[in-house]
Design an enzyme around this catalytic site. Structure first.
Site, PDB file in Angstrom:
ATOM      1  CE1 TYR A 162       0.453   1.778   4.253  1.00 51.22           C
ATOM      2  CE2 TYR A 162       0.838  -0.566   4.496  1.00 51.22           C
ATOM      3  CZ  TYR A 162       0.952   0.720   4.974  1.00 51.22           C
ATOM      4  OH  TYR A 162       1.579   0.948   6.169  1.00 51.22           O
ATOM      5  CB  CYS A 163       1.524   4.061  -1.640  1.00 47.61           C
ATOM      6  SG  CYS A 163       0.418   4.156  -3.057  1.00 47.61           S
ATOM      7  CB  SER A 164      -0.984   8.213  -0.476  1.00 42.61           C
ATOM      8  OG  SER A 164       0.115   8.637   0.280  1.00 42.61           O
TER       9      SER A 164
END
Length: 167
Positions: A100-102
């Site tokens: 995941y990231c933003s």
């Protein structure tokens, strides 16, 4: 017979809309942005679609400063701009991995890299930590649970609807 068919169709639509709504984000503009931004080249999973088990490895593909503000519990920071294969070499290549990231763009690119180096069960968290927060999931920093989330910048921060934005 026509009434039974009509009732069946109504029921089917109701059920399909219920199931579909569980996979959609909370905001249609956000959904449109994600569908346009992402290439959809790796398996995607939503926060509400995640299995409830502790054997999932969460890999954070944001920058270190973002990770320090908040991350998914027990997530392993791997970065994006400075991603190095050695950060994941200790992981079982058959393990269930969620990157995941933003919002999901950077994590999608890292998930592609993980698949290229032999990881078999990699998913991109659709909507990233923003979507995670939108669904009332807890995020952590080094002191424990926090409501702060690194919003990257004001442009991307517009998509974060829950939690305290940190830039």
């Amino acid at each position: 017979m026509k009434i039974q068919l009509f009732a069946f169709l109504c029921y089917s639509i109701l059920i399909s809309n219920s199931v579909f709504s569980q996979t959609k984000t909370l905001n249609s503009s956000y959904e449109t942005m994600l569908d346009t931004l992402l290439s959809h080249t790796v398996k995607e999973i939503t926060p509400q679609g995640l299995p409830k088990k502790s054997s999932i490895y969460y890999l954070d593909a944001r920058e270190k400063a973002e990770y320090k503000v908040s991350h998914i519990k027990d997530a392993i920071w791997i970065g994006y701009n400075n991603f190095k294969k050695k950060r994941v070499e200790h992981l079982d290549k058959n393990a269930e991995i969620v990157v995941y990231c933003s919002v999901g763009y950077r994590s999608e690119k890292i998930a592609e890299k993980l698949e290229k180096i032999g990881f078999k069960n990699v998913s991109n968290l659709y909507g990233g930590i923003f979507e995670w927060a939108h669904h009332q999931n807890e995020v952590y920093n080094d002191r424990g649970v926090t409501d702060s989330i690194h919003a990257y910048d004001k442009n991307w921060g517009q998509w974060l609807q829950k939690g305290t934005k940190v830039y």
